[in-house]
Design an enzyme around this catalytic site. Structure first.
Site, PDB file in Angstrom:
ATOM      1  N   THR A  15     -50.253  10.051  15.730  1.00 31.69           N
ATOM      2  CA  THR A  15     -50.704   9.579  14.424  1.00 31.69           C
ATOM      3  C   THR A  15     -50.539  10.613  13.323  1.00 31.69           C
ATOM      4  OG1 THR A  15     -52.345   8.220  15.536  1.00 31.69           O
ATOM      5  CG2 THR A  15     -52.721   8.635  13.218  1.00 31.69           C
ATOM      6  N   ASP A  59     -45.512   8.200  20.791  1.00 34.99           N
ATOM      7  CA  ASP A  59     -46.950   7.965  20.865  1.00 34.99           C
ATOM      8  C   ASP A  59     -47.372   8.635  22.174  1.00 34.99           C
ATOM      9  OD1 ASP A  59     -49.119   5.469  19.945  1.00 34.99           O
ATOM     10  OD2 ASP A  59     -49.420   6.513  21.846  1.00 34.99           O
ATOM     11  N   SER A  60     -48.476   9.349  22.152  1.00 35.59           N
ATOM     12  CA  SER A  60     -48.783  10.154  23.340  1.00 35.59           C
ATOM     13  C   SER A  60     -49.131   9.311  24.560  1.00 35.59           C
ATOM     14  CB  SER A  60     -49.872  11.178  23.049  1.00 35.59           C
ATOM     15  OG  SER A  60     -51.142  10.582  23.038  1.00 35.59           O
ATOM     16  N   SER A  61     -49.310   8.013  24.395  1.00 35.07           N
ATOM     17  CA  SER A  61     -49.518   7.164  25.574  1.00 35.07           C
ATOM     18  C   SER A  61     -48.237   7.058  26.403  1.00 35.07           C
ATOM     19  CB  SER A  61     -50.001   5.777  25.155  1.00 35.07           C
ATOM     20  OG  SER A  61     -51.229   5.931  24.487  1.00 35.07           O
ATOM     21  N   ASP A  92     -54.404  10.674  22.175  1.00 36.99           N
ATOM     22  CA  ASP A  92     -54.738   9.902  23.381  1.00 36.99           C
ATOM     23  C   ASP A  92     -54.584  10.707  24.678  1.00 36.99           C
ATOM     24  OD1 ASP A  92     -55.337   7.796  21.768  1.00 36.99           O
ATOM     25  OD2 ASP A  92     -53.546   6.617  22.226  1.00 36.99           O
ATOM     26  N   THR A 277     -66.293  14.790  39.501  1.00 36.88           N
ATOM     27  CA  THR A 277     -67.362  13.879  39.084  1.00 36.88           C
ATOM     28  C   THR A 277     -66.960  13.016  37.882  1.00 36.88           C
ATOM     29  OG1 THR A 277     -69.620  13.680  38.246  1.00 36.88           O
ATOM     30  CG2 THR A 277     -68.486  15.730  37.739  1.00 36.88           C
ATOM     31  N   GLN A 278     -67.493  11.801  37.852  1.00 42.58           N
ATOM     32  CA  GLN A 278     -67.282  10.919  36.694  1.00 42.58           C
ATOM     33  C   GLN A 278     -68.110  11.382  35.494  1.00 42.58           C
ATOM     34  OE1 GLN A 278     -68.030   6.838  37.866  1.00 42.58           O
ATOM     35  NE2 GLN A 278     -66.694   7.002  39.648  1.00 42.58           N
ATOM     36  N   CYS A 279     -69.077  12.257  35.727  1.00 47.61           N
ATOM     37  CA  CYS A 279     -69.934  12.728  34.622  1.00 47.61           C
ATOM     38  C   CYS A 279     -69.169  13.683  33.715  1.00 47.61           C
ATOM     39  CB  CYS A 279     -71.153  13.464  35.173  1.00 47.61           C
ATOM     40  SG  CYS A 279     -72.237  12.405  36.098  1.00 47.61           S
TER      41      CYS A 279
HETATM   42  N1  ASP Z   1     -51.882   6.532  19.940  1.00 47.87           N
HETATM   43  C1  ASP Z   1     -51.828   7.800  19.217  1.00 47.87           C
HETATM   44  C2  ASP Z   1     -51.271   8.835  20.159  1.00 47.87           C
HETATM   45  O1  ASP Z   1     -51.964   9.319  21.002  1.00 47.87           O
HETATM   46  C3  ASP Z   1     -53.176   8.174  18.726  1.00 47.87           C
HETATM   47  C4  ASP Z   1     -53.209   9.510  18.037  1.00 47.87           C
HETATM   48  O2  ASP Z   1     -52.220  10.063  17.634  1.00 47.87           O
HETATM   49  O3  ASP Z   1     -54.300  10.049  17.858  1.00 47.87           O
HETATM   50  O4  ASP Z   1     -50.127   9.161  20.059  1.00 47.87           O
END
Ligand code: ASP
Length: 342
Positions: A15, A59-61, A92, A277-279
Site C-alpha cells: 500500500t 501485494d505482500s499477500s 500483511d 502458542t496461539q497466545c
Molecule cells: N495488502 C497490502 C499488502 O500487504 C496491505 C499493505 O500494504 O499494508 O501488500
C-alpha cells in the site's frame, strides 16, 4: 553530500507505494522516480538516499520465500555501499519477510528497517510519510561510529520492534504491529528514544547470507473439536519435514489417545513438531499442565515465546541450511537472532 549516511530504500510493493489514478480513482503503484514529488521533504534530509524497486511490485499477500532470497541477495550485494537499508513492504506479510531476513542475514551489523503503511503515500491522510521518514532516520542513526540498530526491525506508527518478535495485529489502525514478548527497540515522539538495553549488539563479524530455504513446512492450528481426519491429512502431507503445532495457552493440546499417537508416529518417522502458542504474549512451558506432558514425552519441541512468523521462517532457514534433525531440535531451542527467550 560528502560523508552523509548512505541509505538504500528498497521498494517491494504494498500500500505505501500507491497513488490514486486521477481518472479512475483506483490505487496503483507509483514509480519511485517521482518519490520526491510525493514527499518533497526527503530532499531536505542530510542523507544520500538511493532507491531500488522490485519488478514486478507485489501485494505482500503474494510474498514467497524465493522473493526473500532475492531480497537477501540484494542486501548482500549492496551491503558495503550503504550504512542502512529501508525496505518498503506491504504490511500483511511484513512480519514473515522481516523474520526470514533476520535469520538469513547472519552477523548483520547494519540496520535493515521494514516499513509500510495502512494508507498509500498518495493519500492526504497517509501514515506512510511519517513511517517512511522515521525509518530513514533510524536506518541512518549512529553512535560512536556504529549503527544504533544493527538488526532487522519493523517500524510502524511510532514504534520500532525487533522483526522476529513482531506480528501484524490490526488491519484498520495505523498502529498495526505488535510485539507481545519483547519491548520496543525505539519509540518515536518529539525525540527518537532508543531502548538501548534491548537492542542487539554488533559483533563486527563478516556478514553471512543464507540463501537456501526449505519450505516443506506446515502449521496446524488446534481448535476444540479438531478431527482425526484433519490432523491425519496434514501429517500425511507429501514431503512435509517440519510442522508448527499452534497450541493453547502455555503449550497445551487435547489429550485424546488418537491425537497423541498420530503425532508420535509422525515424529518417529522423522517429522519435526514445534510447539508454538496461539497466545500473543507468554510462553510455552511443556509439562506445566497435564495437557502438555504427553507432547514432551513423544518429542514435541517447545517454542517458548517465539511468534509463529518467526518459527516458520526459522524452520525454513534451519532445514534449508542442511542441519540434521538433532541439530535442528537444539537450534530451535537456541536464541539465534534474539527471536526467543531462553
Ligand atoms: N495488502 C497490502 C499488502 O500487504 C496491505 C499493505 O500494504 O499494508 O501488500
Amino acid at each position: 553530500m560528502k560523508n552523509a549516511p548512505a541509505i538504500l530504500v528498497i521498494y517491494t510493493g504494498g500500500t505505501i507505494g500507491m497513488i490514486q489514478n486521477p481518472e479512475t480513482g483506483a490505487l496503483q503503484p507509483f514509480n519511485f522516480d517521482s518519490v520526491y514529488e510525493q514527499i518533497p521533504v526527503l530532499e531536505n534530509l542530510d542523507y544520500n538516499i538511493d532507491f531500488y524497486s522490485f519488478d514486478p511490485l507485489i501485494d505482500s499477500s503474494d510474498m514467497h520465500p524465493e522473493f526473500w532470497i532475492h531480497l537477501a541477495g540484494l542486501i548482500e550485494e549492496k551491503y558495503e555501499s550503504y550504512d542502512g537499508f529501508v525496505v518498503l513492504h506491504g504490511s500483511d506479510t511484513m512480519a514473515y519477510t522481516a523474520s526470514a531476513l533476520s535469520f538469513m542475514l547472519e552477523n548483520l551489523n547494519k540496520p535493515v528497517i521494514f516499513t509500510g503503511s495502512q494508507l498509500p503515500l498518495g493519500v492526504i491522510r497517509t501514515d506512510g510519510r511519517e513511517n517512511f521518514i522515521n525509518s530513514i532516520e533510524i536506518a541512518a542513526a549512529s553512535k560512536d561510529n556504529t549503527p544504533v540498530i544493527p538488526e532487522v526491525a519493523i517500524y510502524f506508527e511510532n514504534r520500532l520492534f525487533r522483526a522476529n518478535r513482531t506480528s501484524k495485529l490490526n488491519a484498520e489502525n495505523f498502529n498495526a504491529f505488535y510485539s507481545g514478548n519483547y519491548p520496543a527497540l525505539a519509540e518515536v515522539g518529539v525525540h527518537v528514544k532508543y531502548n538501548y538495553n534491548y537492542i542487539g549488539k554488533p559483533n563486527f563479524k563478516k556478514l553471512i547470507v543464507h540463501k537456501e530455504l526449505d519450505y516443506n513446512v506446515g502449521i496446524l492450528k488446534l481448535f476444540p473439536g479438531i478431527s482425526k481426519n484433519t490432523v491425519e491429512a496434514i501429517l500425511n502431507t507429501n514431503g512435509l519435514k517440519a510442522l508448527i503445532l499452534e497450541t493453547f495457552g502455555a503449550g497445551n493440546a487435547p489429550t485424546n489417545k488418537w491425537f497423541i499417537e498420530l503425532l508420535e508416529q509422525a515424529i518417529k518417522k522423522g517429522l519435526i513438531i514445534y510447539n508454538v502458542t496461539q497466545c500473543k504474549e507468554g510462553s510455552v512451558e511443556i509439562g506445566k499442565y497435564e495437557t502438555s506432558v504427553d507432547l514432551g514425552r513423544i518429542g514435541v519441541i517447545g517454542g517458548n515465546d517465539i511468534t509463529t512468523e518467526s518459527a516458520i521462517t526459522k524452520l525454513m532457514y534451519l532445514l534449508g541450511s542442511g542441519f540434521d534433525s538433532e541439530a535442528i531440535s537444539r537450534l530451535l531451542q537456541t536464541d539465534l537472532r534474539g527471536e526467543i527467550t531462553i
